[in-house]
Design an enzyme around this catalytic site. Structure first.
Site, PDB file in Angstrom:
ATOM      1  N   ARG A   1     -41.900 -62.004 -25.542  1.00  0.00           N
ATOM      2  CA  ARG A   1     -40.549 -62.533 -25.733  1.00  0.00           C
ATOM      3  C   ARG A   1     -39.504 -61.434 -25.685  1.00  0.00           C
ATOM      4  NH1 ARG A   1     -38.382 -65.358 -31.272  1.00  0.00           N
ATOM      5  NH2 ARG A   1     -37.679 -63.265 -31.786  1.00  0.00           N
TER       6      ARG A   1
ATOM      7  N   CYS B   1     -35.367 -61.333 -26.929  1.00  0.00           N
ATOM      8  CA  CYS B   1     -34.361 -62.113 -27.651  1.00  0.00           C
ATOM      9  C   CYS B   1     -33.119 -61.238 -27.782  1.00  0.00           C
ATOM     10  CB  CYS B   1     -34.875 -62.534 -29.023  1.00  0.00           C
ATOM     11  SG  CYS B   1     -33.739 -63.642 -29.902  1.00  0.00           S
TER      12      CYS B   1
END
Length: 123
Positions: free
Chosen positions: A101, A103
Site C-alpha cells: 500500500r 497512502c
C-alpha cells in the site's frame, strides 16, 4: 483486455472505465465514497466515507470475478493526514490480507471526498 462495469459501484465521472482486466490482473479506478444508489457522497465522517469507498472497491472486484482477498496493491489518498488513524481502522476491516500500500495526503479529491482508494488485484 476486458472492461468491467457494474451498477453496484459509482459510474465513472469522467472519460475512464471503472476497471480493466488484463493478463490475470484487475486494475480498478480510484473509488471515492459515492453511494451508487444515490450518486452522492452521503457520509460525512472519514470512517463512513472509508467504508463506502471500500464497499465500492469490493463491488468492482466482484464484478470482475475477483475479491478483496486477491488485492495485491492499494493506493490510498486522504484529504487530511490527520484522518490516517480513523482511515486505517476501517481499511483494516476490508483489506485483511494486508496488500502492499501507498497512502498519501493530497490537496483535493473529486467531489470533496475525504478519501479515495484504488487497487490492483489478481483476477
Amino acid at each position: 483486455m476486458k472492461t468491467v462495469s457494474t451498477t453496484k459501484a459509482p459510474e465513472a465521472i469522467g472519460p475512464y472505465s471503472q476497471a480493466k482486466i488484463i493478463n490475470g490482473f484487475v486494475f480498478c479506478s480510484g473509488q471515492i465514497p459515492i453511494n451508487p444508489a444515490t450518486g452522492a457522497i452521503d457520509a460525512s465522517s472519514i470512517a463512513d466515507q472509508t467504508r463506502q469507498a471500500c464497499l465500492n472497491v469490493k463491488a468492482l472486484l466482484e464484478a470482475a470475478g475477483s475479491s478483496l482477498e486477491k488485492v495485491i496493491k492499494t493506493t490510498c489518498f486522504l484529504a487530511n493526514m490527520d484522518d490516517f488513524a480513523a482511515f486505517n481502522s476501517v481499511y483494516a476491516e476490508y483489506f485483511t490480507g494486508k496488500p502492499a500500500r501507498s497512502c498519501v495526503a493530497v490537496k483535493d479529491i473529486p467531489k470533496g471526498a475525504l478519501c479515495e482508494i484504488e487497487v490492483i488485484a489478481e483476477a
